[in-house]
Structure formats: structure tokens, C-alpha cells
Design an enzyme around this catalytic site. Sequence first.
Site, PDB file in Angstrom:
ATOM      1  N   ASP A   1       0.858  -1.186   0.000  1.00 35.56           N
ATOM      2  CA  ASP A   1       0.000   0.000   0.000  1.00 35.56           C
ATOM      3  C   ASP A   1       0.893   1.235   0.000  1.00 35.56           C
ATOM      4  OD1 ASP A   1      -2.398   1.529   0.211  1.00 35.56           O
ATOM      5  OD2 ASP A   1      -2.051   1.781   2.345  1.00 35.56           O
ATOM      6  N   SER A   2       0.271   2.384  -0.196  1.00 42.31           N
ATOM      7  CA  SER A   2       1.024   3.636  -0.203  1.00 42.31           C
ATOM      8  C   SER A   2       1.510   4.023   1.192  1.00 42.31           C
ATOM      9  CB  SER A   2       0.145   4.769  -0.757  1.00 42.31           C
ATOM     10  OG  SER A   2      -1.019   4.896   0.040  1.00 42.31           O
TER      11      SER A   2
ATOM     12  N   CYS B   1      -4.183  -1.160  -2.062  1.00 41.85           N
ATOM     13  CA  CYS B   1      -4.259   0.288  -2.258  1.00 41.85           C
ATOM     14  C   CYS B   1      -5.262   0.506  -3.377  1.00 41.85           C
ATOM     15  CB  CYS B   1      -2.885   0.829  -2.658  1.00 41.85           C
ATOM     16  SG  CYS B   1      -2.883   2.557  -3.189  1.00 41.85           S
ATOM     17  N   ASN B   2      -6.325   1.245  -3.085  1.00 43.31           N
ATOM     18  CA  ASN B   2      -7.359   1.456  -4.097  1.00 43.31           C
ATOM     19  C   ASN B   2      -6.829   2.203  -5.306  1.00 43.31           C
ATOM     20  OD1 ASN B   2     -10.459   0.849  -3.136  1.00 43.31           O
ATOM     21  ND2 ASN B   2      -9.055   1.090  -1.419  1.00 43.31           N
TER      22      ASN B   2
ATOM     23  N   GLU C   1      -3.217   8.806   9.096  1.00 46.65           N
ATOM     24  CA  GLU C   1      -1.766   8.697   9.291  1.00 46.65           C
ATOM     25  C   GLU C   1      -1.330   9.412  10.574  1.00 46.65           C
ATOM     26  OE1 GLU C   1       0.768   7.384   7.072  1.00 46.65           O
ATOM     27  OE2 GLU C   1      -0.661   6.550   5.636  1.00 46.65           O
TER      28      GLU C   1
ATOM     29  N   CYS D   1     -10.781   3.339   0.092  1.00 49.56           N
ATOM     30  CA  CYS D   1      -9.369   3.574   0.380  1.00 49.56           C
ATOM     31  C   CYS D   1      -9.081   2.755   1.622  1.00 49.56           C
ATOM     32  CB  CYS D   1      -9.107   5.063   0.637  1.00 49.56           C
ATOM     33  SG  CYS D   1      -7.446   5.401   1.288  1.00 49.56           S
TER      34      CYS D   1
ATOM     35  N   HIS E   1      -7.286   3.160   4.054  1.00 52.57           N
ATOM     36  CA  HIS E   1      -7.210   3.916   5.311  1.00 52.57           C
ATOM     37  C   HIS E   1      -8.601   4.079   5.943  1.00 52.57           C
ATOM     38  CE1 HIS E   1      -3.308   5.089   3.641  1.00 52.57           C
ATOM     39  NE2 HIS E   1      -2.988   5.656   4.782  1.00 52.57           N
TER      40      HIS E   1
END
Length: 267
Positions: free
Chosen positions: A9-10, A72-73, A151, A183, A185
Site C-alpha cells: 500500500d502507499s 491500495c485502491n 496517518e 481507500c 485507510h
Amino acid sequence: MEQAIGVFDSGVGGLTVVREIMRQLPNENVIYFGDTARVPYGSKSKQTVLKYSKQIVRFLRTKNVKAIVFACNTASALALEEMRAEIDIPVIGVVKPGAKMAADMTQTKSVGIIGTEGTIKSGIYTEYIRRLDPAVTVVGKACPLFVPLVEEGLLEDRITDDMVERYLSELKPYNVDALVLGCTHYPLLMNPIKRYMGEGVTLVNPAYETAKGLKEILKTKDMLNGKSDKVSYDFYVSDGVDSFKAFANEVLPVNVDEVKVVDIESY
């Protein structure tokens, strides 16, 4: 097959997918890469996301993984299909499983998608959902500030509630009864999103659906790991070891005591 499943993922969001893999595939080894130096992906061009994804896949292949999850979308939307031809092991993204669940769940035939700018602009969720059920109206809304809020660990905070209301108020007039957390997250913001959208709206978590889909793929291909007493979870990042470790220990059901830094640009 004892080889690990590669997940990337990012940033930290993909840990929600790892959490579901741990729950649904408890015998599987996992190698996770979080591109914390280059987060977020959502505002980057397709060309850049494709370049980053290729570098990460090359890194994961050096670990001899048996399957790769694009957790990760944005990468699933912009890079997965293009890269599929280059990858000779099973790959799964988070978009298709989430889209299928939303199409199956909606009664009002009105589905909301929230995600990064890149995911929403790609229109990929709309495309998949409409392919499954052309009668469904899909309303997309980019929520770029959700990723930095997660984050920063502001999961239950007044500023988060304010941003949820600001973004999601646009969905209210459409009578959506299924909302895709587009997403990785966003499942970490499930509580404030649920509070605002109300009981009548089902939140679709693609992380859960992706782990379920991965299990089916591995089962079909006879690639599941047998009963194992020792399961390994390895974590790699491109930057920010301490903050990643702290976050991982909040999200995951295991203790993450080691995180290694990778010079991802060299792959």
C-alpha cells in the site's frame, strides 16, 4: 505452499487488509510493504502510480511471494490491470471485491463511493458496479484529507468528525444505502463515518472482501499453506519506521517489533 503473500500500500492503510488476511488466513505468511516515503498516491498521476507499483512488485518478487495483493485502491484502479500481464502469480486488488459487495447489498440502487482523488477520477468502482447491475446509481466523492487524518492517528477527533460531515453531506441527497470505503485507510474511520451516515447505510469494507477473495483464489489453485505452528509477518517501509511501527501495533492483532527500511527507488 509456505511462500508468503505479498501485500503493499502507499502507507499504513493496507494494514487493514493485512488484519483481515490474518483473521481469515491464519496459516499464511505475509510480507507487507508500505510506501510511507511517497504517500499519498491519490493525488499522483497514473504514470507515477504505475512506476511506484512496478518498483514494489519487483521488490516483493525478490522475496519469492506466491501471490500479491494491491492493498491500495489507487494502485488497484490505475496500475493493476496494466501490470497483470507482467505478473505470473495470482494478483488481487481491493476494487473488484468491494464493488461486488456494494452491488449485492444495495436495496435503493444507490451506492456511494468515497476514496482518493485518483480512485474517484478513475471511475473504476462505477464501471465495475454498473457492469454488475446497470440499474445502480453510483455517487463518488473524493475525501483527500481522510488519509492524513488516519496517518496522524486522529481516528476519534473533532476535526475528523468535521471533515466527515463536510465530505459526506454531499451524499445524503442521493439516498445511498451502501457506502464503499474506497481507500484502505478509511475502515479506520468507520466509527465517525457510521455515526454520520446512520444505521440505514451499510459500510462496505473492501479489505474484508479482498481477504475473502484471496482465500478463494489460493484454495482454487491449491496454494493454501497447511497447518503451521510458526507464521511469519515481515514489514518493510520506504521511510518512517517508528511511526509505522506504532501504528501497526494499534491496528494489528500481533506485536510488530521489527520494521525494515527499503530503498524502493533502486528496484
